[in-house]
Design a protein around this motif. Structure first.
Motif, PDB file in Angstrom:
ATOM      1  N   GLU A  34       7.676  -6.147  41.277  1.00 55.84           N
ATOM      2  CA  GLU A  34       7.957  -4.947  40.481  1.00 55.84           C
ATOM      3  C   GLU A  34       9.438  -4.602  40.572  1.00 55.84           C
ATOM      4  OE1 GLU A  34       3.547  -2.912  40.838  1.00 55.84           O
ATOM      5  OE2 GLU A  34       5.183  -2.128  42.040  1.00 55.84           O
ATOM      6  N   LEU A  35       9.960  -4.128  39.461  1.00 61.36           N
ATOM      7  CA  LEU A  35      11.398  -3.907  39.354  1.00 61.36           C
ATOM      8  C   LEU A  35      11.920  -2.865  40.345  1.00 61.36           C
ATOM      9  CD1 LEU A  35      13.602  -5.097  37.644  1.00 61.36           C
ATOM     10  CD2 LEU A  35      13.375  -3.155  36.090  1.00 61.36           C
ATOM     11  N   GLY A  36      11.138  -1.809  40.586  1.00 63.10           N
ATOM     12  CA  GLY A  36      11.635  -0.694  41.416  1.00 63.10           C
ATOM     13  C   GLY A  36      12.119  -1.160  42.780  1.00 63.10           C
ATOM     14  N   GLY A  37      11.254  -1.869  43.489  1.00 60.92           N
ATOM     15  CA  GLY A  37      11.594  -2.310  44.839  1.00 60.92           C
ATOM     16  C   GLY A  37      12.767  -3.280  44.834  1.00 60.92           C
ATOM     17  N   VAL A  38      12.775  -4.164  43.868  1.00 60.85           N
ATOM     18  CA  VAL A  38      13.831  -5.179  43.791  1.00 60.85           C
ATOM     19  C   VAL A  38      15.169  -4.519  43.454  1.00 60.85           C
ATOM     20  CG1 VAL A  38      14.563  -7.283  42.602  1.00 60.85           C
ATOM     21  CG2 VAL A  38      12.155  -6.918  43.120  1.00 60.85           C
ATOM     22  N   TYR A  39      15.109  -3.535  42.564  1.00 56.05           N
ATOM     23  CA  TYR A  39      16.328  -2.803  42.198  1.00 56.05           C
ATOM     24  C   TYR A  39      16.949  -2.145  43.436  1.00 56.05           C
ATOM     25  CZ  TYR A  39      19.176   1.076  40.619  1.00 56.05           C
ATOM     26  OH  TYR A  39      20.202   1.958  40.479  1.00 56.05           O
ATOM     27  N   GLU A  40      16.095  -1.513  44.268  1.00 54.32           N
ATOM     28  CA  GLU A  40      16.597  -0.850  45.490  1.00 54.32           C
ATOM     29  C   GLU A  40      17.281  -1.864  46.415  1.00 54.32           C
ATOM     30  OE1 GLU A  40      16.247   2.389  46.330  1.00 54.32           O
ATOM     31  OE2 GLU A  40      15.096   2.970  44.542  1.00 54.32           O
ATOM     32  N   LEU A  41      16.649  -3.034  46.556  1.00 54.27           N
ATOM     33  CA  LEU A  41      17.236  -4.056  47.434  1.00 54.27           C
ATOM     34  C   LEU A  41      18.607  -4.482  46.927  1.00 54.27           C
ATOM     35  CD1 LEU A  41      14.293  -6.569  48.074  1.00 54.27           C
ATOM     36  CD2 LEU A  41      15.324  -5.009  49.724  1.00 54.27           C
ATOM     37  N   LEU A  42      18.670  -4.752  45.621  1.00 52.70           N
ATOM     38  CA  LEU A  42      19.926  -5.222  45.042  1.00 52.70           C
ATOM     39  C   LEU A  42      21.009  -4.149  45.144  1.00 52.70           C
ATOM     40  CD1 LEU A  42      18.628  -7.134  41.907  1.00 52.70           C
ATOM     41  CD2 LEU A  42      19.939  -8.102  43.808  1.00 52.70           C
ATOM     42  N   ARG A  43      20.620  -2.902  44.875  1.00 57.36           N
ATOM     43  CA  ARG A  43      21.609  -1.816  44.908  1.00 57.36           C
ATOM     44  C   ARG A  43      22.191  -1.680  46.317  1.00 57.36           C
ATOM     45  NH1 ARG A  43      19.404   3.969  44.204  1.00 57.36           N
ATOM     46  NH2 ARG A  43      18.978   3.439  46.363  1.00 57.36           N
ATOM     47  N   GLU A  44      21.296  -1.633  47.316  1.00 59.98           N
ATOM     48  CA  GLU A  44      21.770  -1.479  48.701  1.00 59.98           C
ATOM     49  C   GLU A  44      22.643  -2.665  49.108  1.00 59.98           C
ATOM     50  OE1 GLU A  44      21.720   0.900  51.008  1.00 59.98           O
ATOM     51  OE2 GLU A  44      20.822   2.198  49.489  1.00 59.98           O
ATOM     52  N   ALA A  45      22.177  -3.871  48.796  1.00 65.83           N
ATOM     53  CA  ALA A  45      22.928  -5.064  49.203  1.00 65.83           C
ATOM     54  C   ALA A  45      24.315  -5.062  48.554  1.00 65.83           C
ATOM     55  CB  ALA A  45      22.168  -6.325  48.811  1.00 65.83           C
ATOM     56  N   HIS A  46      24.366  -4.649  47.302  1.00 66.61           N
ATOM     57  CA  HIS A  46      25.644  -4.641  46.587  1.00 66.61           C
ATOM     58  C   HIS A  46      26.592  -3.605  47.182  1.00 66.61           C
ATOM     59  CE1 HIS A  46      28.353  -3.605  43.145  1.00 66.61           C
ATOM     60  NE2 HIS A  46      28.516  -4.913  43.260  1.00 66.61           N
TER      61      HIS A  46
END
Ligand code: GLY
Length: 402
Positions: free
Chosen positions: A289-301
């Motif tokens: 699901e996009l929500g969880g993946v978006y959070e991971l990418l945002r934090e990592a970035h």
């Protein structure tokens, strides 16, 4: 397919890292071992795992966490030898990288939390060092210039779980473990008195006889039929979504494992990275699901801006097996000959060498060597809790027959 009338000393249900590591050890001791896997060996949680060996970075507050720490530290110590032994047996390098871990604080709030985490580790005698932003960036120049501070955990490392699974599979094959894939176990079979296992029955009705049954089916371990209520184990699936990334420029963007709010970035020696992971209690649904993946990418970035230049190779999803206290269940169940090795939650890769050793000690009837660790992991602790809560007041205590 297993042959009709087949028998083994030990039937292992589940060919993830835990089932295969235990099967390998048992076979090395001369036991006839058959492993049954409902899908493809090593393709469930073990295939998705990032492979952090991080007992110090992952330690939490509370008594259960301290007991888990003892397991994690012991298994982490075993990893270099386990990796070397696998390599010697199979020629496969399992990608053990010993570059340590950094816990990152981006702002003042996160830095205060890291201070609390440092105090916890100090109180437990664990080696951890606070780094100023400039020191952290000396270690990892790709960290954001707006970084606040970091903690260095020099002893927490990583392996590549997919290589470990390749090696374990090969080690099992070479030693003569019988592995059957796409074979589903319907139930554990027991004798007429219901006190001792006699093997398993497959979904198509075929029985496989065995003196011992090892249930190592990860999140599905609680779904195997044939066990009376007093012998069952409360294992739940905890979903994790994780990204596999690749740097077209090769290795070097990041060397340490980085942990930050809500995630981690694990570098591989070949310029690949695992960026994980969500922790979601959503039953057995294997959805991304996009929500969880978006959070991971945002934090990592925000922590390493350069991740935006990495290629996405895969988005994976897996189910961690969790128990009520999130500690593993390794040990003799309330049915003679039944052994559990599941519930490793976030630590299946870390705890594999120790789990295999504990399981072997049970199968070889040498468990007194590990009495304290086995007491921590006893699958019977949940039956005890249920009894104390009075929810099963009418049931007699579990009878342990070895
Ligand atoms: N051990 C990390 C995770 O389960 O996400």
């Amino acid at each position: 397919m297993p042959q009709h009338g087949q028998s083994a000393d030990v039937v292992v249900v589940g060919a993830g890292i835990i089932g295969l590591a235990a099967a390998w050890r048992a076979r090395q001791r001369g036991m006839a071992v058959t492993v049954l896997e409902r899908e493809v060996a090593g393709r469930a949680a073990s295939h998705v795992a990032a492979g952090m060996l991080a007992p110090v970075a992952e330690v939490e507050f509370g008594e259960d966490a301290r007991r888990g720490l003892a397991l994690g530290l012991r298994s982490a110590q075993m990893w270099p030898e386990f990796a070397a032994e696998l390599q010697a047996a199979t020629g496969i390098d399992v990608g053990l990288t010993q570059t340590g871990t950094l816990l990152i604080a981006r702002d003042g709030d996160q830095a205060r939390e890291l201070q609390r985490q440092l105090a916890l580790r100090d109180s437990l005698g664990l080696e951890t060092r606070r780094l100023r932003a400039s020191q952290a960036r000396e270690h990892e120049p790709a960290l954001t210039p707006t970084l606040h501070s970091a903690l260095e955990v020099p002893s927490d490392h990583a392996v590549d779980p997919r290589r470990v699974l390749d090696a374990l599979r090969e080690a099992c094959r070479a030693t003569g473990v019988e592995l059957h894939e796409h074979v589903r176990v319907a139930q554990v079979e027991s004798d007429r008195t219901g006190s001792r296992v006699t093997g398993v029955a497959l979904e198509d009705g075929w029985p496989i006889q065995a003196e011992r049954v090892l249930l190592a089916a990860g999140a599905w371990s609680g779904e195997i039929g044939g066990l009376p209520e007093r012998c069952s184990l409360p294992v739940r699936p905890v979903r994790g979504q994780i990204l596999r990334l690749r740097d077209p420029a090769g290795a070097g963007l990041v060397r340490h494992v980085l942990r930050f709010e809500g995630g981690y970035l694990v570098p591989r020696p070949d310029g690949r990275y695992a960026l994980g992971a969500t922790v979601e209690e959503r039953g057995f649904a294997l959805r991304t699901e996009l929500g969880g993946v978006y959070e991971l990418l945002r934090e990592a970035h925000q922590v390493v801006p350069g991740v935006s230049e990495l290629e996405i190779e895969e988005l994976c999803v897996g189910l961690r097996p969790g128990t009520p206290d999130n500690l593993p269940a390794i040990g003799q169940g309330a049915l003679g000959g039944l052994v559990w090795a599941t519930g490793h939650y976030r630590n299946g890769i870390l705890l594999a060498p120790l789990t295999a050793e504990l399981v072997l000690s049970l199968l070889a009837e040498e468990s007194s060597r590990h009495a304290e660790l086995l007491a921590t992991c006893s699958p019977l602790r949940f039956a005890e809790e249920r009894r104390q809560e009075g929810r099963h007041a009418t049931l007699s205590p579990p009878e342990v027959v070895t």
